[in-house]
Design an enzyme around this catalytic site. Structure first.
Site, PDB file in Angstrom:
ATOM      1  N   SER A 216      -6.500   2.635  -1.012  1.00  0.00           N
ATOM      2  CA  SER A 216      -5.587   2.023  -0.045  1.00  0.00           C
ATOM      3  C   SER A 216      -4.969   3.091   0.841  1.00  0.00           C
ATOM      4  CB  SER A 216      -4.468   1.273  -0.770  1.00  0.00           C
ATOM      5  OG  SER A 216      -3.443   0.937   0.140  1.00  0.00           O
TER       6      SER A 216
ATOM      7  N   HIS B 237      -9.481   0.198   1.800  1.00  0.00           N
ATOM      8  CA  HIS B 237      -8.562  -0.941   1.695  1.00  0.00           C
ATOM      9  C   HIS B 237      -7.432  -0.789   2.708  1.00  0.00           C
ATOM     10  CE1 HIS B 237      -6.950  -4.445  -0.427  1.00  0.00           C
ATOM     11  NE2 HIS B 237      -5.754  -3.873  -0.341  1.00  0.00           N
TER      12      HIS B 237
ATOM     13  N   ASP C 226      -4.029  -2.314   4.020  1.00  0.00           N
ATOM     14  CA  ASP C 226      -2.906  -3.199   3.707  1.00  0.00           C
ATOM     15  C   ASP C 226      -2.109  -3.505   4.971  1.00  0.00           C
ATOM     16  OD1 ASP C 226      -2.924  -3.628   0.794  1.00  0.00           O
ATOM     17  OD2 ASP C 226      -2.714  -1.458   0.683  1.00  0.00           O
TER      18      ASP C 226
ATOM     19  N   MET D 222       0.846  -5.447   6.646  1.00  0.00           N
ATOM     20  CA  MET D 222       2.107  -6.109   6.271  1.00  0.00           C
ATOM     21  C   MET D 222       2.944  -6.382   7.508  1.00  0.00           C
ATOM     22  SD  MET D 222       3.171  -3.838   2.957  1.00  0.00           S
ATOM     23  CE  MET D 222       1.965  -3.316   1.737  1.00  0.00           C
TER      24      MET D 222
ATOM     25  N   HIS E 216      -6.618  -6.492   3.811  1.00  0.00           N
ATOM     26  CA  HIS E 216      -5.737  -7.348   3.009  1.00  0.00           C
ATOM     27  C   HIS E 216      -4.552  -7.771   3.873  1.00  0.00           C
ATOM     28  CE1 HIS E 216      -2.953  -7.577  -0.801  1.00  0.00           C
ATOM     29  NE2 HIS E 216      -3.124  -8.748  -0.217  1.00  0.00           N
TER      30      HIS E 216
ATOM     31  N   MET F 188      -1.345  -9.303   4.411  1.00  0.00           N
ATOM     32  CA  MET F 188      -0.083  -9.775   3.837  1.00  0.00           C
ATOM     33  C   MET F 188       0.819 -10.196   4.986  1.00  0.00           C
ATOM     34  SD  MET F 188       0.338  -6.983   0.795  1.00  0.00           S
ATOM     35  CE  MET F 188      -0.772  -5.771   1.487  1.00  0.00           C
TER      36      MET F 188
ATOM     37  N   MET G 153      -3.001  -9.682  -7.357  1.00  0.00           N
ATOM     38  CA  MET G 153      -1.938  -8.684  -7.250  1.00  0.00           C
ATOM     39  C   MET G 153      -1.394  -8.376  -8.638  1.00  0.00           C
ATOM     40  SD  MET G 153      -1.770  -7.919  -4.049  1.00  0.00           S
ATOM     41  CE  MET G 153      -0.349  -6.822  -4.223  1.00  0.00           C
TER      42      MET G 153
ATOM     43  N   ASP H 134      -5.215  -5.159  -7.212  1.00  0.00           N
ATOM     44  CA  ASP H 134      -4.400  -4.338  -6.313  1.00  0.00           C
ATOM     45  C   ASP H 134      -3.002  -4.172  -6.896  1.00  0.00           C
ATOM     46  OD1 ASP H 134      -3.150  -3.056  -4.209  1.00  0.00           O
ATOM     47  OD2 ASP H 134      -3.598  -4.584  -2.709  1.00  0.00           O
TER      48      ASP H 134
END
Length: 225
Positions: free
Chosen positions: A10, A35, A37, A39, A68, A70, A139, A175
Site C-alpha cells: 500500500s 495497492h 488507498d 480516501m 481501493h 474508500m 478489512m 487489508d
C-alpha cells in the site's frame, strides 16, 4: 505446486514526496500488485489522493494497480479512476445503496471488480453479488489510517467468506495490520492477496522492500500450504 500469495504494497505508507520512485522501487522489489488507498475524508476520516495522482504514476510500472475506493458515493468517479489507469477497483459495500450497480459499472469499464467489507459488516452483505466479483477485500482494521493493529476476529470471517465463494474464481484480499506474524493466520483461513503498508515500506531501498515482501510472502505461503 500451489500458487503463491500475492503481495500488494500500500503506497499509503510510502514517502509521498517521491511517490513515483517508491512505486517503481516496490515493483522492482517483487510486488505483485500496487495497492492504492483512495480516501475522501467523508466515508473515512482521512484524505489521500485521487485520479490525477494515479494517472501521474501509472507510467512508472506495468504492475497491476489495485484501487481501493474508500469514498462515498463512488459511482460518479469510477470512470475517472478507470481512465487514470486502475486495473481493478474495489468499492465498499457500506458506501452506497446500489452495490450491484457499482459493480456492473466497474465491469462495464473493463476492470476487475471488488467489494470491501468493514470489520463490523457481515459477509451476508455480498451474498447476492458474488457472481459479479473478482475480489473480496476484508478489512482487518477500521479503514481510514495506516499502522493500526490487526483485528483477530476477522480470521473466522475469512473462513466464512471462503465457504460463501464456493468454486467461484474470486480472490480474498486482506487489508490492515498485515505482517509476517499475522499473514499466516489469514492465508491459512483462505486469503490469497495481502495488502501491507508499514511492514513493507521500511528501510527505504529496493533491497529492504524485497526482504520485507519476501518475509510476508514466505510466512503466508507456508501457512497456506
Amino acid at each position: 505446486m500451489s500458487k503463491k500469495t500475492l503481495i500488494a504494497p500500500s503506497v499509503l505508507a510510502s514517502d509521498f514526496s517521491k511517490l513515483g520512485d517508491e512505486v517503481e522501487a516496490v515493483a522492482a522489489a517483487g510486488a505483485d500488485w500496487i495497492h492504492l488507498d483512495v480516501m475522501d475524508g467523508h466515508f473515512v476520516p482521512n484524505i489521500t489522493f485521487g485520479p490525477s495522482v494515479i494517472k501521474a504514476i501509472r507510467n512508472r510500472t506495468k504492475t497491476f494497480f489495485d484501487c481501493h475506493l474508500m469514498i462515498a458515493p463512488a459511482d460518479p468517479y469510477l470512470a475517472a479512476f478507470a481512465e487514470a489507469g486502475c486495473d481493478g477497483m474495489t468499492v465498499h459495500a457500506e458506501a452506497g445503496p446500489h452495490l450491484d450497480r457499482s459493480l456492473q459499472t466497474i465491469k462495464g469499464l473493463g476492470k476487475k471488480a471488488g467489494v470491501s467489507l468493514n470489520p463490523a459488516t457481515p459477509e451476508t452483505a455480498i451474498e447476492y453479488v458474488l457472481d459479479r466479483l473478482d475480489l473480496i477485500l476484508l478489512m482487518t482494521v477500521n479503514p481510514g489510517f495506516g499502522g493500526q493493529a490487526f483485528i483477530p476476529a476477522i480470521v473466522d470471517k475469512v473462513k466464512r467468506v471462503k465457504a460463501l465463494i464456493g468454486n467461484r474464481p474470486i480472490r480474498i484480499e486482506i487489508d490492515g495490520g498485515v505482517s509476517p506474524e499475522t499473514a499466516p493466520l489469514v492465508t491459512a483461513a483462505g486469503a490469497d492477496v495481502l495488502v501491507a503498508g508499514a511492514a513493507i515500506f521500511k528501510g527505504g531501498t529496493v533491497e529492504a522492500y524485497r526482504a520485507n515482501i519476501e518475509a510476508i510472502r514466505s510466512a503466508a505461503d507456508k501457512a497456506a500450504n
